[in-house]
Design an enzyme around this catalytic site. Structure first.
Site, PDB file in Angstrom:
ATOM      1  N   THR A   1     -45.253  -4.150 -25.984  1.00  0.00           N
ATOM      2  CA  THR A   1     -46.421  -3.430 -26.482  1.00  0.00           C
ATOM      3  C   THR A   1     -46.206  -3.001 -27.932  1.00  0.00           C
ATOM      4  O   THR A   1     -47.081  -3.185 -28.789  1.00  0.00           O
ATOM      5  CB  THR A   1     -46.710  -2.212 -25.581  1.00  0.00           C
TER       6      THR A   1
ATOM      7  N   ASN B   1     -49.799 -14.084 -18.573  1.00  0.00           N
ATOM      8  CA  ASN B   1     -48.985 -13.377 -17.581  1.00  0.00           C
ATOM      9  C   ASN B   1     -49.500 -13.549 -16.155  1.00  0.00           C
ATOM     10  O   ASN B   1     -48.737 -13.469 -15.203  1.00  0.00           O
ATOM     11  CB  ASN B   1     -48.872 -11.891 -17.929  1.00  0.00           C
TER      12      ASN B   1
ATOM     13  N   SER C   1     -40.106  -9.123 -24.850  1.00  0.00           N
ATOM     14  CA  SER C   1     -39.774  -7.889 -24.133  1.00  0.00           C
ATOM     15  C   SER C   1     -38.575  -8.120 -23.230  1.00  0.00           C
ATOM     16  O   SER C   1     -38.554  -9.084 -22.452  1.00  0.00           O
ATOM     17  CB  SER C   1     -40.988  -7.459 -23.303  1.00  0.00           C
ATOM     18  N   GLY C   2     -37.588  -7.224 -23.314  1.00  0.00           N
ATOM     19  CA  GLY C   2     -36.357  -7.404 -22.554  1.00  0.00           C
ATOM     20  C   GLY C   2     -36.538  -7.456 -21.047  1.00  0.00           C
ATOM     21  O   GLY C   2     -35.924  -8.275 -20.368  1.00  0.00           O
ATOM     22  N   HIS C   3     -37.424  -6.581 -20.526  1.00  0.00           N
ATOM     23  CA  HIS C   3     -37.454  -6.459 -19.058  1.00  0.00           C
ATOM     24  C   HIS C   3     -38.096  -7.649 -18.358  1.00  0.00           C
ATOM     25  O   HIS C   3     -38.092  -7.720 -17.129  1.00  0.00           O
ATOM     26  CB  HIS C   3     -38.078  -5.128 -18.622  1.00  0.00           C
TER      27      HIS C   3
ATOM     28  N   THR D   1     -33.159   5.752 -34.714  1.00  0.00           N
ATOM     29  CA  THR D   1     -31.830   5.320 -34.292  1.00  0.00           C
ATOM     30  C   THR D   1     -31.949   4.215 -33.250  1.00  0.00           C
ATOM     31  O   THR D   1     -32.738   4.315 -32.304  1.00  0.00           O
ATOM     32  CB  THR D   1     -31.052   6.518 -33.706  1.00  0.00           C
TER      33      THR D   1
ATOM     34  N   CYS E   1     -51.052  -3.738 -14.655  1.00  0.00           N
ATOM     35  CA  CYS E   1     -51.789  -2.743 -15.427  1.00  0.00           C
ATOM     36  C   CYS E   1     -53.234  -2.624 -14.967  1.00  0.00           C
ATOM     37  O   CYS E   1     -53.849  -1.588 -15.132  1.00  0.00           O
ATOM     38  CB  CYS E   1     -51.761  -3.106 -16.900  1.00  0.00           C
TER      39      CYS E   1
HETATM   40  N1  PLP Z   1     -47.631  -8.907 -23.164  1.00  0.00           N
HETATM   41  C1  PLP Z   1     -47.570  -9.560 -21.998  1.00  0.00           C
HETATM   42  C2  PLP Z   1     -48.089 -10.959 -21.901  1.00  0.00           C
HETATM   43  C3  PLP Z   1     -47.032  -8.931 -20.863  1.00  0.00           C
HETATM   44  O1  PLP Z   1     -46.996  -9.578 -19.700  1.00  0.00           O
HETATM   45  C4  PLP Z   1     -46.554  -7.602 -20.997  1.00  0.00           C
HETATM   46  C5  PLP Z   1     -46.028  -6.877 -19.810  1.00  0.00           C
HETATM   47  O2  PLP Z   1     -46.526  -7.013 -18.715  1.00  0.00           O
HETATM   48  C6  PLP Z   1     -46.625  -6.973 -22.241  1.00  0.00           C
HETATM   49  C7  PLP Z   1     -47.166  -7.660 -23.307  1.00  0.00           C
HETATM   50  C8  PLP Z   1     -46.123  -5.581 -22.457  1.00  0.00           C
HETATM   51  O3  PLP Z   1     -44.719  -5.562 -22.587  1.00  0.00           O
HETATM   52  P1  PLP Z   1     -43.903  -4.186 -22.406  1.00  0.00           P
HETATM   53  O4  PLP Z   1     -43.999  -3.838 -20.965  1.00  0.00           O
HETATM   54  O5  PLP Z   1     -42.501  -4.519 -22.823  1.00  0.00           O
HETATM   55  O6  PLP Z   1     -44.520  -3.191 -23.299  1.00  0.00           O
END
Ligand code: PLP
Length: 400
Positions: free
Chosen positions: A73, A152, A200-202, A238, A326
């Site tokens: 994000t 996604n 994004s790491g996760h 930091t 979401c």
């Molecule tokens: N963009 C896409 C395509 C995603 O699937 C997601 C997370 O579901 C995000 C952005 C947001 O990433 P983060 O959760 O690291 O903010």
């Protein structure tokens, strides 16, 4: 928590090897990477090594092109806001109708509150981008194009390299939200016209709260976070050193597992999909089955609610998703299903199974075994199914 986890597009398990790399950063290696002493230097060296690991995964030309952030994000917001500030005379943005809210909500805000013109490029019934509409929207007034690499919800891939070349020719910067694509498909940003990329790491077996923004060398950039000089003044604050080290390790592992992701994981996904389509009437794959991420499968089961499917799957210890995390909880089907023109009767039952390198054959067998019973049970309660059942048919998607 045990069970069968098929919701890896929502988030992934931190790889134990990633965790092992991170742990010392919480104990003996706790220095501030900016500090001018041994404690700091030890951590600073690790942060720079992680930058090179991420550079390698992206096929980027320079490690200095990687800016660590708090996640997808923040990277998405930074890319767009930076470009708008860098090109104040250009008042148009191009994006697609199927982006993640991290892009869509910002674009809506910029349109409504800041007076920008936003072109939202539509998709066809299989989730492919309308490239004619894209070509028409491009002009010298466009500051930035922000189009995702992989969706996604469906895993459908967009031709971002080609789109980026066109954007460059029109004088616009090109950003891609590659949060779902990074680590799953090979990339070579050094040879592409992509100026900015979010990850994004996760989503790739690193922790939550760490990510990166790729900024091609020479790209005009204005920071969103102002303060100290961290990240070459492109992202003050930091550094999240444990997260950065974890992301670096995860990037290296993703490169190592890339072939597996594209063969074994893809084969498991295909077997799951074939098994479900063969055993369950009135369901179909959404998105483009021939051009998508290897780990993702989204099946719309007609005449039932995705939330109900998830609840019953959960009773069997199986985790999947309906729409994106979401948007779930809302009664509307996801914006991605609506954009593809999936009929409401099917869009409501869209269920996403997203695998990872942790997924096993036995887990896929279990899902194929329990799913027909779950669907039959729910359809027995569905007034819509009662009518449809009288005329069962092979579902030829009613959308094109
Ligand atoms: N963009 C896409 C395509 C995603 O699937 C997601 C997370 O579901 C995000 C952005 C947001 O990433 P983060 O959760 O690291 O903010």
């Amino acid at each position: 928590m045990t069970g069968i986890y098929l919701d890896n597009n929502a988030t992934t398990r931190v790889d134990p090897l990633v965790l092992a790399e991170m742990l010392p950063l919480f104990t003996e290696q706790f220095g501030n990477p900016s500090s001018m002493h041994g404690f700091g230097a030890a951590v600073g060296g690790k942060v720079e090594w992680a930058r090179q690991q991420v550079q390698a995964l992206l096929g980027a030309a320079h490690d200095s092109e990687i800016v660590f952030t708090s996640g997808g994000t923040e990277s998405d917001n930074t890319a767009i806001l930076s470009t708008l500030e860098a090109f104040p005379k250009k008042r148009e943005i191009i994006t697609s109708v199927v982006e993640h809210p991290a892009v869509l909500a910002l674009c809506e805000y910029l349109e409504k509150k800041r007076g920008y013109t936003v072109h939202r490029i539509p998709v066809d019934g299989k989730g492919n981008l309308d490239t004619d509409a894209y070509d028409r929207a491009l002009s010298e007034n466009v500051a930035i194009v922000s189009i995702m690499w992989a969706n996604n919800e469906t895993g459908t891939l967009f031709p971002v390299e080609e789109l980026a070349r066109k954007a460059r020719a029109a004088g616009a910067l090109f950003h891609t939200d590659a949060v779902q694509a990074v680590g799953k498909i090979p990339m070579r940003l050094a040879d592409s016209a992509i100026d900015l990329l979010s990850l994004s790491g996760h989503k790739l077996h690193a922790p939550k709260g760490i990510g990166a923004l790729y900024v091609k060398r020479g790209t005009r950039f204005r920071p969103m976070m102002r303060g100290g000089h961290q990240e070459r003044s492109r992202r003050a604050g930091t550094e999240n050193a444990p997260g950065i080290v974890g992301l670096g390790a995860a990037a290296e592992l993703a490169l190592h597992h890339m072939a597996d992701e594209n063969t074994r994981v893809r084969a498991l996904r295909d077997r799951l999909e074939r098994g479900l389509l063969a055993a369950i009437p009135n369901c179909f794959v959404t998105g483009n089955p021939d051009n998508r991420l290897p780990n993702t499968c989204n099946i719309a089961f007609e005449f039932i609610e995705g939330e109900a499917i998830l609840l019953l799957l959960n009773e069997h210890g199986i985790a999947a998703s309906s729409g994106s995390a979401c948007t779930s909880g809302s009664l509307e089907p996801s914006h991605v299903m609506r954009a593809m023109g999936v009929p409401y009767t099917a869009a409501h039952g869209a269920t996403r199974f997203s695998l990872s390198r942790d997924t096993t054959d036995a887990e896929i067998d279990t899902v194929i075994k329990v799913m027909p019973g779950i669907i039959a049970r729910l359809r027995a309660l569905s007034p819509y199914w009662a009518g449809a059942e009288k005329a069962p048919r092979e579902f030829a998607p009613v959308y094109s």
